[in-house]
Motif scaffolding. Structure first.
Motif, PDB file in Angstrom:
ATOM      1  N   SER A   1       0.825  -1.212   0.000  1.00 38.19           N
ATOM      2  CA  SER A   1       0.000   0.000   0.000  1.00 38.19           C
ATOM      3  C   SER A   1       0.859   1.261   0.000  1.00 38.19           C
ATOM      4  N   GLY A   2       1.666   1.410  -1.051  1.00 37.67           N
ATOM      5  CA  GLY A   2       2.549   2.570  -1.167  1.00 37.67           C
ATOM      6  C   GLY A   2       3.874   2.320  -0.471  1.00 37.67           C
TER       7      GLY A   2
ATOM      8  N   ALA B   1       8.367   7.102  11.865  1.00 37.09           N
ATOM      9  CA  ALA B   1       7.586   8.307  12.155  1.00 37.09           C
ATOM     10  C   ALA B   1       6.135   8.031  11.801  1.00 37.09           C
ATOM     11  N   GLY B   2       5.246   8.049  12.809  1.00 37.89           N
ATOM     12  CA  GLY B   2       3.859   7.673  12.609  1.00 37.89           C
ATOM     13  C   GLY B   2       2.929   8.836  12.325  1.00 37.89           C
ATOM     14  N   HIS B   3       1.913   8.560  11.508  1.00 34.14           N
ATOM     15  CA  HIS B   3       0.902   9.569  11.198  1.00 34.14           C
ATOM     16  C   HIS B   3       0.177  10.039  12.453  1.00 34.14           C
ATOM     17  N   ASN B   4       0.106   9.186  13.472  1.00 32.89           N
ATOM     18  CA  ASN B   4      -0.592   9.519  14.712  1.00 32.89           C
ATOM     19  C   ASN B   4       0.271  10.324  15.684  1.00 32.89           C
TER      20      ASN B   4
ATOM     21  N   THR C   1       4.794   1.963   4.752  1.00 35.56           N
ATOM     22  CA  THR C   1       3.621   1.948   3.886  1.00 35.56           C
ATOM     23  C   THR C   1       2.472   2.750   4.506  1.00 35.56           C
ATOM     24  N   GLU C   2       1.395   2.828   3.742  1.00 37.64           N
ATOM     25  CA  GLU C   2       0.196   3.496   4.251  1.00 37.64           C
ATOM     26  C   GLU C   2      -0.413   2.730   5.416  1.00 37.64           C
ATOM     27  N   ASP C   3      -0.088   1.443   5.529  1.00 39.95           N
ATOM     28  CA  ASP C   3      -0.651   0.604   6.591  1.00 39.95           C
ATOM     29  C   ASP C   3       0.341   0.299   7.706  1.00 39.95           C
ATOM     30  N   GLY C   4       1.638   0.460   7.457  1.00 39.28           N
ATOM     31  CA  GLY C   4       2.619   0.101   8.478  1.00 39.28           C
ATOM     32  C   GLY C   4       3.999  -0.103   7.923  1.00 39.28           C
TER      33      GLY C   4
ATOM     34  N   TRP D   1       3.938  -5.416   9.911  1.00 38.36           N
ATOM     35  CA  TRP D   1       3.263  -4.673  10.988  1.00 38.36           C
ATOM     36  C   TRP D   1       2.269  -3.729  10.326  1.00 38.36           C
ATOM     37  N   GLU D   2       0.976  -3.842  10.653  1.00 36.37           N
ATOM     38  CA  GLU D   2      -0.064  -3.049   9.999  1.00 36.37           C
ATOM     39  C   GLU D   2      -1.005  -2.460  11.040  1.00 36.37           C
ATOM     40  N   GLU D   3      -0.602  -1.343  11.600  1.00 37.92           N
ATOM     41  CA  GLU D   3      -1.456  -0.682  12.580  1.00 37.92           C
ATOM     42  C   GLU D   3      -1.568   0.825  12.355  1.00 37.92           C
ATOM     43  N   GLN D   4      -0.677   1.400  11.556  1.00 37.83           N
ATOM     44  CA  GLN D   4      -0.652   2.853  11.423  1.00 37.83           C
ATOM     45  C   GLN D   4       0.169   3.232  10.193  1.00 37.83           C
ATOM     46  N   THR D   5      -0.220   4.320   9.529  1.00 38.26           N
ATOM     47  CA  THR D   5       0.588   4.842   8.431  1.00 38.26           C
ATOM     48  C   THR D   5       1.929   5.332   8.970  1.00 38.26           C
ATOM     49  N   ILE D   6       2.998   4.880   8.346  1.00 41.18           N
ATOM     50  CA  ILE D   6       4.343   5.311   8.708  1.00 41.18           C
ATOM     51  C   ILE D   6       4.906   6.141   7.551  1.00 41.18           C
ATOM     52  N   TRP D   7       5.352   7.345   7.865  1.00 39.97           N
ATOM     53  CA  TRP D   7       5.828   8.256   6.825  1.00 39.97           C
ATOM     54  C   TRP D   7       7.328   8.149   6.563  1.00 39.97           C
ATOM     55  N   ALA D   8       8.111   7.806   7.573  1.00 39.88           N
ATOM     56  CA  ALA D   8       9.561   7.778   7.405  1.00 39.88           C
ATOM     57  C   ALA D   8      10.175   6.695   8.266  1.00 39.88           C
TER      58      ALA D   8
END
Length: 323
Positions: free
Chosen positions: A65-66, A129-132, A86-89, A106-113
């Motif tokens: 997912s990206g 680095a998490g979206h949350n 990814t968009e999912d983890g 690991w699929e719990e949160q979008t990770i940007w970096a």
């Protein structure tokens, strides 16, 4: 005395097979030879390339997912781990063989970096680095989540993360958010170190540790292409800010003849370079929208670039001269 120059030569050029820029990271195989790993933003392809031949060592086009970012980590047994945000983890691979590790996903949160780090006992970790608004820590061997930074009501999305290592210290994890603030964390327990730094007037896009011997320095870049250097322990700024005049898409560091060099590339397809210790500009004649770099055992550095047409070039650079 003129401006210092980086003198290099192209040693490889090949097509990624995509008609657009591909992101890359340089690593080293078990035979000591450099390898290039590429990914595309939509997550449709992750590949490893032999720089000597320009041929693919392996390719995974199963898709995800990206791919927002990627990181390499050396394992205690000599292996190499590749992770993609990814968009999912986070997705994982054995980087030398191309074997995907779905059991580590690991699929719990979008990770940007993402970036790699090392604990005081030498164990490799992955930092995200998490979206949350959280900073994440994973075991790079097992993929297990080690922990996150504490929740914070006034924190936006974390957009960038870096790791600063230096002798006699556990190191510092540094992250940047979409409000321009810079946060520092203990890599062992995830505790916050000091107050957040009001670092930039807009979103922090990239953070990289600087390879300055004995100095805990890092650089941050924002959405306007402003670069700032900082002391990771004190949070104090180092020198003056650098305005590149262009959106910065990637930062890379390497030591060239013992000189720590910072490379930046972005929207204007110009690769720029500075002495990471002094901030002195270095003359570099390279065109690319992205850049990655790797220090070689002989004191030279490899620099990889990608054109808007997806053509990859690799250069080798020797110690700096005065122009």
């Amino acid at each position: 005395m003129g401006v210092r120059q980086l003198m290099g030569q192209e040693i490889a050029r090949f097509s990624s097979g995509f008609g657009h820029v591909v992101r890359s990271v340089l690593g080293v195989g078990q035979d000591g030879q450099p390898l290039l790993f590429t990914s595309v933003p939509n997550g449709s392809d992750v590949s490893c390339w032999d720089i000597r031949t320009g041929g693919r060592v392996w390719c995974d086009n199963e898709g995800m997912s990206g791919c927002n970012d990627r990181a390499l980590m050396r394992l205690p047994d000599g292996g190499l781990r590749l992770a993609c945000a990814t968009e999912d983890g986070v997705e994982w691979w054995d980087a030398l063989t191309g074997r995907r590790r779905p059991e580590m996903t690991w699929e719990e949160q979008t990770i940007w970096a993402l970036t790699g780090g090392v604990l005081p006992d030498g164990h490799p970790i992955l930092l995200g680095a998490g979206h949350n608004g959280k900073m994440y820590r994973w075991d790079a061997v097992s993929g297990d989540l080690l922990g996150t930074s504490p929740s914070h009501a006034d924190r936006g999305s974390m957009m960038a993360v870096g790791f600063v290592s230096f002798p006699g210290h556990a190191g510092v994890v540094v992250s940047g958010d979409d409000d321009g603030r810079i946060w520092r964390w203990n890599p062992v327990n995830g505790d916050q170190m000091g107050e957040p730094i009001e670092g930039h007037g807009c979103q922090v896009d990239i953070i990289r540790g600087l390879p300055v011997p004995g100095k805990p320095l890092f650089v941050s870049s924002d959405q306007e292409g402003v670069l700032k250097r900082w002391n990771a322990v004190t949070g104090a700024p180092i020198g003056s800010a650098v305005e590149t005049g262009s959106d910065v898409f990637s930062l890379a560091t390497a030591s060239v003849g013992g000189v720590p060099v910072l490379f930046a590339a972005g929207a204007d397809e110009t690769v720029r370079a500075w002495d990471a210790n002094t901030g002195e500009p270095i003359d570099l004649r390279l065109r690319s929208a992205v850049v990655s770099a790797l220090t070689q055992p002989d004191g030279t550095a490899l620099v990889a670039t990608s054109t808007p047409q997806g053509e990859i070039a690799v250069h080798t650079y020797s110690p700096l001269t005065r122009g």
